[in-house]
Motif scaffolding. Structure first.
Motif, PDB file in Angstrom:
ATOM      1  N   ALA A  10       1.010  -1.258   0.010  1.00  0.00           N
ATOM      2  CA  ALA A  10      -0.341  -0.171  -0.071  1.00  0.00           C
ATOM      3  C   ALA A  10       0.644   1.168   0.123  1.00  0.00           C
ATOM      4  O   ALA A  10       0.749   2.390   0.836  1.00  0.00           O
ATOM      5  N   GLY A  11       1.867   1.352  -0.917  1.00  0.00           N
ATOM      6  CA  GLY A  11       2.770   2.257  -1.021  1.00  0.00           C
ATOM      7  C   GLY A  11       3.710   2.754   0.039  1.00  0.00           C
ATOM      8  O   GLY A  11       4.374   3.632  -0.206  1.00  0.00           O
ATOM      9  N   ARG A  12       3.881   1.413   0.571  1.00  0.00           N
ATOM     10  CA  ARG A  12       5.234   1.918   1.491  1.00  0.00           C
ATOM     11  C   ARG A  12       6.405   0.391   0.917  1.00  0.00           C
ATOM     12  O   ARG A  12       5.559  -0.705   0.840  1.00  0.00           O
ATOM     13  N   GLN A  39       0.259  -9.727   3.576  1.00  0.00           N
ATOM     14  CA  GLN A  39       0.329  -8.632   2.919  1.00  0.00           C
ATOM     15  C   GLN A  39      -1.346  -8.874   1.543  1.00  0.00           C
ATOM     16  O   GLN A  39      -1.737  -7.977   1.306  1.00  0.00           O
ATOM     17  N   ALA A  40      -1.442 -10.748   1.513  1.00  0.00           N
ATOM     18  CA  ALA A  40      -2.309 -10.769   0.492  1.00  0.00           C
ATOM     19  C   ALA A  40      -3.680 -10.585   1.313  1.00  0.00           C
ATOM     20  O   ALA A  40      -4.642  -9.851   0.814  1.00  0.00           O
ATOM     21  N   TRP A  80       5.759   6.548  10.773  1.00  0.00           N
ATOM     22  CA  TRP A  80       4.355   6.677  10.826  1.00  0.00           C
ATOM     23  C   TRP A  80       3.843   5.519  10.796  1.00  0.00           C
ATOM     24  O   TRP A  80       2.289   5.020  11.341  1.00  0.00           O
ATOM     25  N   ILE A  81       3.999   4.874  12.431  1.00  0.00           N
ATOM     26  CA  ILE A  81       3.558   3.739  12.863  1.00  0.00           C
ATOM     27  C   ILE A  81       3.027   4.508  14.313  1.00  0.00           C
ATOM     28  O   ILE A  81       3.502   4.510  15.008  1.00  0.00           O
ATOM     29  N   PRO A  82       1.569   4.987  14.679  1.00  0.00           N
ATOM     30  CA  PRO A  82       1.749   5.473  15.435  1.00  0.00           C
ATOM     31  C   PRO A  82       1.329   4.650  16.903  1.00  0.00           C
ATOM     32  O   PRO A  82       1.162   3.506  17.124  1.00  0.00           O
ATOM     33  N   GLU A 102      -0.949  -0.440   6.440  1.00  0.00           N
ATOM     34  CA  GLU A 102      -1.672  -1.872   6.375  1.00  0.00           C
ATOM     35  C   GLU A 102       0.166  -2.077   5.964  1.00  0.00           C
ATOM     36  O   GLU A 102       0.314  -3.591   6.582  1.00  0.00           O
ATOM     37  N   ALA A 103       0.882  -1.302   5.794  1.00  0.00           N
ATOM     38  CA  ALA A 103       2.520  -2.046   5.926  1.00  0.00           C
ATOM     39  C   ALA A 103       3.037  -2.289   7.304  1.00  0.00           C
ATOM     40  O   ALA A 103       3.681  -3.031   7.195  1.00  0.00           O
ATOM     41  N   ALA A 104       1.715  -1.688   8.092  1.00  0.00           N
ATOM     42  CA  ALA A 104       2.595  -2.168   9.260  1.00  0.00           C
ATOM     43  C   ALA A 104       1.910  -3.403   9.931  1.00  0.00           C
ATOM     44  O   ALA A 104       2.994  -3.730  10.818  1.00  0.00           O
TER      45      ALA A 104
END
Length: 341
Positions: A10-12, A39-40, A80-82, A102-104
């Motif tokens: 998702a862009g990361r 990821q899926a 970027w992960i709060p 999603e990348a988290a």
């Protein structure tokens, strides 16, 4: 262990070291297999985790190695992960990660996270749950089919008391979890009280199949409604979480018509991606609803008034709570002395 790989989520870009490390020896599934699984299904698990303080259950060397729960946000976590500041029953506190992208999820998989345990709150208000979570836990002598029968009766109970709607999922083992989105205006204590009321009503309707008895020696061959999973700092594995069993099962969101038909072994890290690609997240509409707990709290009040049914024991690590009965299991409780002759 192979050269590091990079996954686009998702862009990361998420870097995965030692991608060939075997996490599930029975089938040879690797760390990369786990990361690609997440990821899926990333949109689905993010729906389950979004903005929630989340404990990570980590297996750095796979399911045959040592593991631990990570409550505090890992060192080196990307900015970027709060996080959210949460307080435990002991009075201690911590900053826990709160996935918003999603990348988290894939980032956590890089560190051996298999299971995600989100709190039933959002980081903007960590003291008022927005989910009532009901855990139907098979006891020895019972199985998934018994949990499914209890789940269908539970569905009827929820509908009867305030038109509540639950979203069912497999636990990844033999049990079933049913989540009910609620308005975030009740405390953990009140939500737990509602869970007890649900359990008691279900027990009344299925006395030979369901129990809410806390002590194992009293449960028998019945499905246990684990009301203490609603206590503060008690969490349930999220939808889509990988469970640490040899065949790499996952906690699978279900439609109600699948409960008792689909089987837990139908869902693992190799089969769920295809299901997700075909059906999407079957719980996607869950966040569009928020029900009132008042009908269940009224049921709890009736239990107290009409049947003298008060609180039930908390888990052993909790401080003694107001109105809580003894935590001594019945077989060890002191018997009153007979009167002197």
């Amino acid at each position: 262990m192979g050269d590091a790989v990079e996954l686009e989520v998702a862009g990361r870009t998420v870097r995965l070291s030692s991608p060939d490390k075997v996490f599930f020896p029975e089938h040879g599934y690797t760390k990369l297999d786990v990361a690609r699984y997440y990821q899926a299904v990333a949109p689905g698990i993010l729906r389950a985790l979004r903005e929630r303080p989340t404990t990570l259950q980590r297996y750095p060397d796979g399911v045959t190695g040592e593991w631990f729960y990570q409550k505090r946000a890992p060192k080196g976590m990307p900015d970027w992960i709060p996080t959210a500041h949460i307080t435990f029953p002991s009075g201690r506190s911590a900053d826990e990660m709160c996935p918003t992208e999603e990348a988290a999820v894939v980032w956590a998989a890089q560190y051996g996270t298999l299971v995600f345990h989100p709190w039933p709150v959002r980081r903007a208000d960590v003291d008022h749950p927005d989910e009532l979570r009901i855990d139907l836990d098979p006891q020895p002598g019972t199985d998934y089919a018994d949990a499914a029968r209890a789940a269908h009766e539970l569905r009827a109970v929820l509908e009867e008391f305030g038109g509540l709607r639950g979203w069912p999922k497999t636990s990844g083992g033999r049990g079933i979890h049913v989540f009910v989105p609620i308005e975030p205006r009740w405390t953990f204590t009140q939500v737990r009280r509602a869970a007890i009321a649900v359990g008691r009503e279900l027990e009344r309707r299925m006395p030979d199949q369901v129990t809410i008895k806390w002590w194992k020696e009293e449960r028998g061959e019945r499905i246990f409604v684990d009301y203490n999973q609603t206590a503060r700092d008690r969490t349930i594995a999220s939808a889509y979480s990988v469970r640490p069993r040899p065949h790499a099962p996952v906690s699978a969101p279900l439609r109600w018509d699948e409960v008792g038909v689909a089987r837990p072994r139908d869902f693992d890290i190799t089969t769920m991606p295809a299901r997700f690609a075909g059906l999407g997240d079957v719980h996607a509409d869950m966040d569009d609803h928020a029900f009132s707990l008042e009908p269940l709290l009224e049921l709890a009040r009736r239990d107290e008034h009409d049947h003298d049914l008060g609180d039930l024991p908390y888990p052993p690590e909790y401080p003694k709570m107001p109105g809580e009965p003894s935590r001594v299991q019945p077989s060890r409780a002191r018997k009153p002395k007979p009167p002197a002759s």
